[in-house]
Design a protein around this motif. Structure first.
Motif, short mmCIF file in Angstrom:
data_model
loop_
_atom_site.label_atom_id
_atom_site.label_comp_id
_atom_site.label_asym_id
_atom_site.label_seq_id
_atom_site.Cartn_x
_atom_site.Cartn_y
_atom_site.Cartn_z
N ARG A 138 0.83 -1.21 0.00
CA ARG A 138 0.00 0.00 0.00
C ARG A 138 0.86 1.26 0.00
NH1 ARG A 138 -4.66 -0.31 4.18
NH2 ARG A 138 -5.15 -1.97 2.71
N ALA A 139 1.95 1.23 0.78
CA ALA A 139 2.83 2.40 0.85
C ALA A 139 3.48 2.66 -0.51
CB ALA A 139 3.91 2.19 1.91
N TYR A 140 3.91 1.60 -1.18
CA TYR A 140 4.51 1.78 -2.49
C TYR A 140 3.50 2.25 -3.52
CZ TYR A 140 7.71 1.35 -6.33
OH TYR A 140 8.48 1.65 -7.42
N GLY A 141 2.25 1.77 -3.39
CA GLY A 141 1.20 2.27 -4.27
C GLY A 141 0.99 3.76 -4.10
N PHE A 142 1.02 4.23 -2.85
CA PHE A 142 0.88 5.66 -2.61
C PHE A 142 2.12 6.44 -3.05
CE2 PHE A 142 -2.86 4.63 -0.21
CZ PHE A 142 -3.61 5.80 -0.22
N TYR A 143 3.27 5.79 -3.02
CA TYR A 143 4.49 6.43 -3.56
C TYR A 143 4.28 6.79 -5.04
CZ TYR A 143 9.36 6.86 -5.07
OH TYR A 143 10.54 7.32 -5.61
N ALA A 267 -1.79 -0.88 -7.75
CA ALA A 267 -1.80 -1.14 -6.31
C ALA A 267 -2.90 -2.12 -5.94
CB ALA A 267 -1.97 0.17 -5.55
N TRP A 268 -4.08 -1.97 -6.58
CA TRP A 268 -5.19 -2.89 -6.30
C TRP A 268 -4.87 -4.29 -6.80
CZ3 TRP A 268 -8.11 -5.39 -10.13
CH2 TRP A 268 -9.18 -6.18 -9.63
N TYR A 269 -4.39 -4.40 -8.04
CA TYR A 269 -4.14 -5.71 -8.62
C TYR A 269 -2.98 -6.41 -7.92
CZ TYR A 269 -3.26 -9.32 -12.12
OH TYR A 269 -3.09 -10.53 -12.74
N GLY A 270 -1.94 -5.65 -7.58
CA GLY A 270 -0.81 -6.25 -6.90
C GLY A 270 -1.14 -6.72 -5.50
N GLY A 271 -2.15 -6.11 -4.87
CA GLY A 271 -2.51 -6.48 -3.51
C GLY A 271 -3.57 -7.56 -3.41
N ARG A 272 -4.04 -8.06 -4.55
CA ARG A 272 -5.06 -9.12 -4.52
C ARG A 272 -4.50 -10.39 -3.91
NH1 ARG A 272 -7.47 -10.19 -10.19
NH2 ARG A 272 -8.94 -11.42 -8.96
N LYS A 273 -5.34 -11.13 -3.23
CA LYS A 273 -4.90 -12.35 -2.53
C LYS A 273 -5.13 -13.61 -3.35
CE LYS A 273 -3.91 -9.86 1.06
NZ LYS A 273 -2.50 -9.56 1.37
N THR A 274 -5.75 -13.49 -4.53
CA THR A 274 -6.06 -14.67 -5.33
C THR A 274 -4.89 -15.00 -6.26
OG1 THR A 274 -7.10 -13.25 -7.00
CG2 THR A 274 -8.52 -14.17 -5.30
N GLY A 275 -4.46 -16.24 -6.22
CA GLY A 275 -3.41 -16.70 -7.12
C GLY A 275 -2.03 -16.32 -6.65
N PRO A 276 -0.99 -16.97 -7.22
CA PRO A 276 0.39 -16.68 -6.83
C PRO A 276 0.78 -15.26 -7.23
CG PRO A 276 0.23 -18.77 -8.05
CD PRO A 276 -1.08 -18.08 -8.19
#
Length: 403
Positions: A138-143, A267-276
């Motif tokens: 999340r911090a990097y997404g805000f960066y 940021a949203w896609y990278g933080g998803r919990k589905t899949g590797p």
């Protein structure tokens, strides 16, 4: 920053976003600044290219310095010293901008190099703070979002400000904003203690085989070389299809807003919990590079609609793909050294590309510029994908992406 209150964590993320935006303001607002320098000060394309090469060379100097300073000194002390240098450099630039002699011009370039180096150091500390935040993804997404919002605001308000007060207003405004940001220094990470630093330095020594290291460096260097030349002269591309400087600034602001959407989506896609994580990163890289290359091909068409589509797509793809490039390139970072190296390579690309692009534009070939930058982005993409094939998936890949 592993044990902080939720409110302090939020404040820290805001500080990271603010410092990220201010530290990269010259890059983000380069199109309108470059156009204003050419029209107001009657600088040639070569001179403008050299001016921004000095600006972006600061990333190289900061990257080299950061590899030594970040593991050893208080990051808060580094930030405060860098802000003082930035403020003094900007004030000196205001006084030198309208001097006509070559001596004053060379002095201006030297001062901009100094100020840009200090500014880039602030960006490195902000990026390293995001990497060490409890919610690093999340911090990097805000960066990235902080940079995009700065671009949206700067590209929207600078053209009308330039019409009334000239290019000096940029350096005055950014100086005031840095002074205000100084009060948020304590919200950034302060770096490691000596014991952690010694252990981490030993860990990083000798890590990485030559081939993946070369791929990592090529991926970042070529990516920023491919971006910088196009973004610096995107105003000239707009003028080629009949778009005025004022309307071009508005369009660039719209493009910058699409960058906000791109970074938010990343940021949203990278933080998803589905899949590797590895699979998500690979898909995002394919989509991002495909959109970038397609956008540049659209810009080669000398039509207004193609320019609008290409510019908006270019900015969207840029901010969408860059977090995944950094996540891949920075897997093994332990103490900020690889983050500093990434900034060094980005700075090298940003420094070299505007000068080369200026030579190509001066020769009257914007289409050749677009094709050359496209080749660089293709090579960058190949480097990233070969790097992913070579490296085994590891927890380090989630440094920037996991919530």
């Amino acid at each position: 920053m592993s044990a902080i209150s939720p409110s302090r964590a939020v404040q820290s993320i805001i500080a990271i976003a603010i410092f990220a935006g201010l530290a990269n303001a010259s890059l983000l607002c380069a199109p309108v600044i470059a156009t204003q320098l050419m029209t107001q000060l009657t600088l040639s394309a070569q001179q403008v290219g050299l001016f921004f090469s000095m600006e972006f060379a600061g990333y190289c100097i900061a990257g080299l310095a950061g590899q030594w300073l970040l593991p050893r000194l208080s990051w808060h002390m580094i930030v405060r010293a860098a802000i003082v240098i930035v403020v003094l450099a900007n004030l000196c630039a205001v006084m030198l901008l309208h001097q006509g002699s070559s001596l004053w011009w060379n002095l201006l370039l030297l001062i901009r190099l100094t100020g840009a180096s200090a500014s880039a150091m602030l960006g490195i500390v902000a990026m390293s703070s995001a990497n060490r935040h409890p919610e690093a993804g999340r911090a990097y997404g805000f960066y990235i979002l902080g940079q995009c919002v700065t671009g949206v605001i700067g590209l929207a308000i600078l053209p009308p400000l330039f019409m009334h007060w000239g290019v000096s207003v940029y350096f005055i405004c950014i100086t005031g904003l840095f002074l205000l940001a100084a009060f948020m220094t304590h919200l950034l990470d302060n770096g490691m203690n000596s014991r952690q630093t010694t252990a981490s330095l030993k860990t990083n020594k000798g890590q990485g085989h030559p081939f993946p290291v070369a791929l990592r460096r090529a991926a970042v260097l070529l990516f920023y070389m491919g971006l910088s030349g196009i973004w610096t002269f995107s105003g000239a591309l707009g003028q080629r299809v009949g778009i005025s400087s004022l309307h071009g600034g508005i369009l660039l602001s719209v493009a910058a807003f699409s960058g906000v959407v791109g970074s938010a989506l990343a940021a949203w896609y990278g933080g998803r919990k589905t899949g590797p994580v590895s699979r998500r990163t690979g898909r995002a890289l394919i989509v991002g590079y495909a959109l970038l290359i397609g956008a540049l091909l659209a810009l080669t068409v000398p039509l207004g609609q193609a320019y609008v589509t290409g510019l908006i797509g270019f900015k969207f793809a840029w901010t969408f793909v860059v977090p995944f490039i950094f996540a891949t390139a920075g897997k093994q970072d332990r103490n900020g050294e690889i983050v500093a190296e990434i900034n060094l390579l980005a700075g090298l690309g940003l420094a070299v590309s505007p000068w080369i692009a200026g030579q190509i534009v001066a020769a009257g070939s914007l289409t050749l510029l677009l094709l050359a930058e496209n080749i660089l982005l293709v090579l960058s993409g190949l480097s990233v994908f070969f790097l992913r094939i070579y490296d085994e998936p590891s927890v380090g890949e989630a440094v920037f992406m996991d919530d």
